[in-house]
Design an enzyme around this catalytic site. Structure first.
Site, PDB file in Angstrom:
ATOM      1  CB  CYS A  75      -0.533   0.386   1.218  1.00  0.00           C
ATOM      2  SG  CYS A  75      -2.326   1.381   1.409  1.00  0.00           S
ATOM      3  CB  CYS A  81      -2.626   5.272   6.584  1.00  0.00           C
ATOM      4  SG  CYS A  81      -3.921   3.717   7.270  1.00  0.00           S
ATOM      5  CB  CYS A  84      -2.397  -1.902   6.768  1.00  0.00           C
ATOM      6  SG  CYS A  84      -3.972  -2.663   6.370  1.00  0.00           S
ATOM      7  CD  GLN A 299     -16.010  -9.649  15.988  1.00  0.00           C
ATOM      8  OE1 GLN A 299     -15.297  -9.014  15.058  1.00  0.00           O
ATOM      9  NE2 GLN A 299     -16.232 -10.158  16.613  1.00  0.00           N
ATOM     10  CE1 TYR A 328     -19.145  -6.848  28.877  1.00  0.00           C
ATOM     11  CE2 TYR A 328     -18.561  -8.877  29.362  1.00  0.00           C
ATOM     12  CZ  TYR A 328     -18.950  -7.892  30.454  1.00  0.00           C
ATOM     13  OH  TYR A 328     -18.345  -7.629  31.136  1.00  0.00           O
ATOM     14  CB  CYS A 425     -10.246  -7.965  20.890  1.00  0.00           C
ATOM     15  SG  CYS A 425     -11.412  -7.311  21.526  1.00  0.00           S
TER      16      CYS A 425
END
Length: 469
Positions: A75, A81, A84, A299, A328, A425
């Site tokens: 990219c 940015c 990523c 998700q 949750y 997560c």
């Protein structure tokens, strides 16, 4: 400050690990270096730009020996940015270090034996895997090296992503590899149109300007939702832009707009106006439909979400007779996904609109064995709640990054469900909670899942079984 910390330059630093924010970790004497864009296996000369007593942050001046995992980022925005951040590491390496980060957290914080940890589940796609992106309009574009900010002919408008650490600077994105079409063409077309038409872009400091955000949601069913968020705008400007989008992108099934003049970007308390189509799109998973509204949580990697939920279901080992608590629950995705395999599911979630979505998702699938409740988990999941709904055989918990509130963990210890399936997560906060739960529960299975290629984020599913004593 010790003598090593005063040094500004280190030669032949070997990078041995990678930190959460994507920086390589090197050691010299007792001094730890966090090095921008360095990868385990690199050997480099490092310039330090920030020092503390025992660690410093630095950048590579000379790469002496590249890591076996090092690849050319694909990219053009990599490094500027904020997304990523692991794009310069091949996917095999990414998976290896994600797995290691989970094992390290659970072993170090929860003091759990992680020898039996299963191999991380890779994402089938490592590009265009997201179903939702949010872009920001700003009249303060991030300038690249060589651009002169004093040049009055420069177009300072941007439509893209926030620069890390700079709330008021937006990177004007040309091509993003995170979301499939029409995302890139749509964003670029809108930018060109509104610049040509003389629309004002939002100023994040002064809170003025017509255009604020653009949200694009795509789904595996082929439906597309686009939400334009305006701020200080005329009816004519709204009409002109919405008609332009509608005419140019007939594949959009839900075209919406919001007028948000608050100081923050959140849309949860804002009225949504439908310009074309219904105020929702559908996602489908294993024959179950989910209705996704502009404010719904779902998700963001649809294909991998299915795998995550399958693992959660399989870890629970349902026989068909279980009462399950889904904590949750969000929009009830896991609850509705497992409903056909159990006697009853009781879902709890903090966000009332998500609970409404969960109920709708049960209704449109003719699922009748779910119940959903909104409220703060620590306030809802009390002894009276359990007395009313029954003691669960299985508890599924999928908390936010901060993990579970200590009161909730203590409540799980009191309830003593036979099994807990903990989806997380953030392995560090999961490990913190497991440290408490291990007083009564054995960790039987650990399964990392990669939802977000080229980032440091990793999901982890753990099966806990109550000890029989």
């Amino acid at each position: 400050m010790n003598k090593v910390a005063k040094q500004k330059f280190f030669e032949d630093v070997r990078i041995i690990d990678i930190a959460e924010e994507g920086k390589g970790v090197g050691k010299t004497d007792d001094f730890v270096l966090f090095v921008d864009k360095a990868i385990p296996g690199d050997v480099a000369d490092v310039q330090v730009y920030k020092s503390k007593k025992n660690f410093g942050e630095g950048r590579i001046i000379t790469l002496k020996q590249p890591s076996e995992y090092r690849v050319e980022p694909f990219c053009e925005h990599f490094g500027t940015c904020g997304g990523c951040k692991w794009q310069h590491m091949d996917y095999t390496g990414q998976l290896k270090f994600k797995q290691k980060s989970v094992a390290d957290a659970l072993g170090r914080i929860a003091k759990i034996d992680v020898d039996g940890i299963m191999d991380i589940v890779p994402s089938p796609a490592d590009r265009y895997y997201r179903n939702k992106l949010e872009y920001t309009f700003s009249d303060k574009r991030w300038l690249y090296d060589g651009e002169n900010k004093e040049d009055e002919t420069l177009n300072m408008n941007a439509l893209g992503f926030h620069i890390p650490g700079r709330f008021d600077k937006i990177l004007d994105v040309k091509h993003c590899y995170l979301q499939a079409e029409p995302s890139n063409t749509l964003r670029n077309s809108i930018r060109d149109f509104v610049i040509a038409q003389g629309y004002s872009f939002y100023n994040l400091r002064n809170h003025e300007g017509a255009l604020r955000n653009l949200i694009v949601r795509t789904s595996s069913t082929g439906e597309v939702m686009v939400i334009v968020v305006f701020a200080y705008v005329s009816e004519d400007e709204v009409s002109k832009l919405m008609n332009f989008i509608d005419a140019g992108f007939p594949e959009i099934t839900s075209l919406l707009y919001i007028i948000n003049q608050k100081k923050n970007d959140t849309i949860f308390d804002q009225e949504v106006i439908a310009f074309k189509g219904p105020e929702y799109i559908h996602e489908e998973m294993n024959g179950i439909k989910f209705r996704i509204g502009p404010k719904s949580f779902y998700q963001t990697n649809s294909i991998q979400a299915l795998r995550l939920y399958e693992i959660t279901r399989d870890f629970a080992g349902f026989t068909g007779d279980e009462l399950v608590y889904d904590l949750y629950t969000g929009a009830g995705t896991i609850a509705n996904f497992i409903a056909g395999h159990v006697k009853e599911v009781v879902g709890v979630e903090y966000v009332p609109t998500a609970i409404e979505d969960a109920k709708v998702n049960s209704a449109i699938n003719n699922i009748t064995n779910t119940k959903f409740y909104a409220g703060d988990m620590k306030d809802v999941l009390v002894a009276d709640f359990v007395a009313e709904h029954g003691k669960p055989d299985v508890i599924i918990t999928d908390p936010p990054r901060a993990g579970m509130h200590p009161d909730v963990v203590n409540r799980l210890m009191e309830i003593e469900a036979e099994k807990i399936v903990y989806v997380s997560c953030n392995a560090a906060t999961q490990a913190r909670d497991l440290l408490v739960l291990k007083e009564k529960y054995d960790t039987v299975k650990i399964q990392p899942v990669d939802m977000f290629p080229h980032t440091q984020h990793v999901e982890n599913v753990v099966l806990l079984v109550l000890r029989s004593n």
